[in-house]
Design an enzyme around this catalytic site. Structure first.
Site, PDB file in Angstrom:
ATOM      1  CB  SER A 618      51.091-104.103  16.363  1.00 45.50           C
ATOM      2  OG  SER A 618      50.231-104.948  17.075  1.00 45.50           O
ATOM      3  CG  ASP A 709      47.778 -99.777  22.061  1.00 42.11           C
ATOM      4  OD1 ASP A 709      46.802-100.539  21.941  1.00 42.11           O
ATOM      5  OD2 ASP A 709      48.867 -99.966  21.491  1.00 42.11           O
ATOM      6  CG  HIS A 741      47.301-101.065  18.406  1.00 42.57           C
ATOM      7  ND1 HIS A 741      48.400-101.284  19.223  1.00 42.57           N
ATOM      8  CD2 HIS A 741      47.389-101.992  17.400  1.00 42.57           C
ATOM      9  CE1 HIS A 741      49.112-102.291  18.745  1.00 42.57           C
ATOM     10  NE2 HIS A 741      48.526-102.736  17.647  1.00 42.57           N
TER      11      HIS A 741
END
Length: 765
Positions: A618, A709, A741
């Site tokens: 991320s 995601d 995610h």
């Protein structure tokens, strides 16, 4: 003539050669041993005449089934002497097949078990006594969908006499248009039949990442005796409700529940991990239940409209009533809401609850713990908690105990809600992380771990004012193989303080203070040469890597690497000024901090500059791809998990477009946010993104991407990875078709870290 044909060559999986396959097999055996370690999720205690009995909810990955296996283990707790207790564990745990969650009643005489179905089947509620199943109810989808057990909207609460349960579940799906061979079928049809089909109807927005298929969490109340379920009325349609608790009962009046309400007038932006969503505490009356008629009285007179209790503050979460009912205490993420940062330093507040139970929007919100901007060295750095256990109170009625982040550690705090006094009750000389589980009377049961120490249960007793005594509890829960035990015993960790490289650039006192990194290494250096170094970078960016046990990090350490786990400025746990120094400076300040931390360990002889790898997911993937572009000669290998590579292409498809504005522009980005992104915004986003440095990259990079995601859609990582391939950089891409995610499905996580281990071995050894 010999007609025997040579045996056909074994076909290898795509992307593997024979040597790599051998490495896969070798590392997978060790990774499986780490993966099999169990985790304590929750715990409850039940008092009896002979002492206490505790139940521990434990989970373990079931890789073949690709889900978590849940089970219960119980223990009897008896006092041996002053401040010494004995835990007598059951010989075996019991698997909780199909159980979504369990919630004991306040007295401990009943146990609610909820089983959510994975399809259109009813939700199942079971009421258990100590000896048997007492009641079983099937709640059809026409009443409500799945019960929320997500840790965010989730709220399941027994009332004081244990006759009713309030909870959060998905509102029933609205009816959809029906069509048949003649066209539109007026009036629709509830029954499935082969002569008609359901259309889609108008699209309804959900709460983004992790909430696919969920639209509207709502409140319901169920009679424990009859199983009758009633939606709680008076809540505006614009509110999504969660975290429900019962208010103290007052004779002769309707019972009241308090809940958190999130408003969504125009758009539902992504909720999970985002504390910057405005929310408030509301109180609403619950219809009276008439046992003799076996139904709720829906004709009662009076105002059943939800009342906003916290109009003076932009955020209110995790409501808890004091044992005597005098106070309603809650956490506020107002720093997040007001600044736009997705997570920030929190504050604690209370409301004096009216003894007559008359709810009003004019109740005064009183500060208990304010936001800490720039903590003094060694002092309380601010509140970073976000939630409490169901009953966080000691018997005095005014002391709360909870876990909170303190720099790179999680600690246990006690707070006097009358005076505001804060005490750190876990040992101040411990660099381990501590998590509160439950209370045994006024004694504390917690879990303690470190990057190289498996989780261990601790029992804490208050021996005198502000002094706690902690003892180890022998437990069968976090057991591991002898090989894993031996490998962990050969590792050590420390928490490094890293001075900021150029304090003249810092606009606040807090931003100029040192940040931290957790360093994990071998206990004995071989041939005076340090192990290859893996730099691990957390996402967020306003999150933190804790000094707790991580199975995947421990695996990487155990295959021969030192770990540098960096908590750059902007991380939680260091005060609000340090955190707020990052928005507007992403891609520069955070990159500089990571490079400074790397130089620090090199300069101190803890790592070699020739064998450094980097991994992040991320925002950690954002930093990973920034680092291999801005410092192209620094890293021999990289891994990016669902990385943010191009803010300009992400902003139009993510569930958190406001995050792109705030992190790229700073707090002013909150007011700049628009769905109609301007060309000047896109240009600025591109300049802040790793893709703007792509031409310099030469580091071999592995990409791990989740196809579902919604936070950082798969296209973001794919664009960057394809561009690397186009310029001839060694690149490998693995896409997990059913992951979101976190990429945390058991099979996906296992394959991810196996590939990470093999990738780093290829380039670092």
């Amino acid at each position: 003539m010999d007609s025997a044909k040579p045996a056909p060559e074994k076909e290898l999986p795509l992307g593997l050669d024979a040597a790599t396959e051998e490495e896969y097999e070798s590392q997978s055996k060790l990774l499986k041993e780490f993966t099999d370690i169990s985790t304590i999720d929750k715990a409850w205690i039940f008092q009896s005449n002979g002492g206490s009995q505790a139940m521990f909810s434990i989970s373990q990955p079931n890789i073949l089934a690709n889900k978590k296996r849940k089970f219960m283990l119980s223990t009897n707790i008896s006092e041996e002497s002053t401040n010494r207790v004995n835990f007598q564990w059951a010989p075996f745990p019991v698997e909780m097949t199909g159980v979504s969650t369990i919630v004991p009643s306040p007295s401990g005489s009943k146990l609610l078990v909820i089983r959510n179905s994975g399809n259109e089947s009813p939700s199942q509620f079971e009421i258990w006594s100590p000896s048997q199943l007492e009641k079983e109810f099937q709640i059809p989808q026409s009443v409500h969908g799945s019960v929320y057990i997500d840790g965010w909207f989730e709220g399941i609460s027994w009332n004081s006499d244990e006759s009713l349960v309030a909870y959060v579940a998905e509102e029933p799906s609205p009816s959809k248009p029906t069509f048949d061979d003649l066209g539109y079928k007026k009036g629709g049809s509830k029954d499935k039949d082969c002569g008609s089909w359901k259309g889609q109807g108008e699209w309804q927005e959900g709460w983004g990442e992790s909430y696919a298929g969920k639209r509207q969490p709502a409140l319901f109340v169920m009679s424990v005796n009859s199983g009758k379920v009633q939606p709680i009325k008076g809540i505006p349609k614009s509110l999504s409700a969660g975290q429900v608790v019962w208010a103290p009962a007052v004779d002769g009046t309707h019972q009241v529940v308090v809940f958190v309400g999130w408003s969504a007038e125009l758009r539902k932006l992504g909720m999970i991990y985002c504390y910057n969503r405005p929310c408030a505490l509301y109180a609403v009356k619950v219809p009276l239940y008439k046992p003799e008629a076996n139904e709720f009285d829906l004709d009662s007179t009076g105002d059943f409209t939800a009342v906003n209790l916290t109009q003076s503050i932009s955020s209110a979460l995790s409501p808890r009533f004091s044992p005597d009912g005098k106070y309603l205490v809650f956490i506020s993420a107002k720093s997040s809401v007001d600044s736009g940062a997705h997570c920030a330093t929190e504050s604690l507040h209370k409301i004096e609850w009216p003894a007559d139970g008359k709810i009003s929007s004019s109740l005064k919100v009183i500060d208990v713990i304010p936001v800490v901007n720039s903590p003094e060295d060694g002092q309380f750095p601010g509140l970073y908690n976000s939630s409490f256990i169901s009953n966080p109170w000691l018997s005095d009625g005014y002391t709360m105990i909870f876990s909170s982040i303190w720099h790179s550690c999680q600690v246990l705090l006690s707070v006097n809600v009358s005076s505001g006094e804060i005490l750190r009750i876990s040992p101040s000389d411990s660099n381990f992380s501590w998590e509160l589980l439950m209370f045994d009377g006024d004694n504390v049961i917690a879990v303690c771990s470190s990057p190289v120490d498996l989780p261990e249960i601790k029992y804490g007793c208050l021996v005198e004012k502000a002094t706690w005594s902690w003892s180890n509890v022998s437990s069968p829960i976090s057991k591991c193989s002898e090989k894993v035990k031996s490998l962990l015993s050969s590792r050590q960790f420390s928490i490094l303080k890293i001075p900021v490289r150029d304090v003249s650039d810092c606009l606040t006192k807090g931003a100029a203070k040192p940040f931290e990194a957790i360093f994990v290494s071998s206990s004995s250096m071989k041939n005076d040469a340090p192990d290859p170094l893996i730099v691990i970078i957390h996402g967020g960016p306003h999150a933190v890597s804790l000094s707790s046990f991580s199975k995947t990090s421990a695996f990487l350490s155990s295959i021969g690497y030192s770990l540098l786990i960096v908590n750059y400025r902007g991380s939680l746990g260091f005060g609000e000024e340090a955190l707020q120094s990052l928005p507007g400076n992403v891609g520069s300040q955070d990159v500089s901090d990571v490079l400074t931390a790397i130089d620090h360990v090199i300069d101190n002889g803890l790592a070699s500059s020739s064998k450094i790898a980097v991994i992040g997911g991320s925002h950690g993937g954002f930093l990973t791809t920034h680092l291999i572009g801005q410092a192209p000669d620094k890293f021999v290998a990289a891994v990016a998990r669902n990385p943010v590579c191009n803010l300009a292409s992400m902003v139009g498809v993510t569930d958190i477009p406001d995050w792109c504005f705030v992190e790229a522009y700073g707090s002013k980005g909150k007011s700049m946010y628009t769905e109609a992104t301007l060309a000047e915004h896109l240009s600025h986003f591109y300049s802040k993104s790793p893709i703007s440095h792509l031409s310099k990259v030469k580091t071999p990079t592995l990409f791990l991407l989740g196809a579902h995601d919604l936070r950082v859609p798969v296209s973001n990582g794919l664009q960057y990875a394809r561009a690397l391939k186009e310029k001839g950089v060694e690149t490998k891409i693995i896409v997990f078709p059913n992951d979101i995610h976190p990429i945390d499905k058991p099979q996906s996580e296992f394959e991810s870290f196996l590939n990470i281990g093999v990738w780093f071995k290829k380039y670092c050894k």
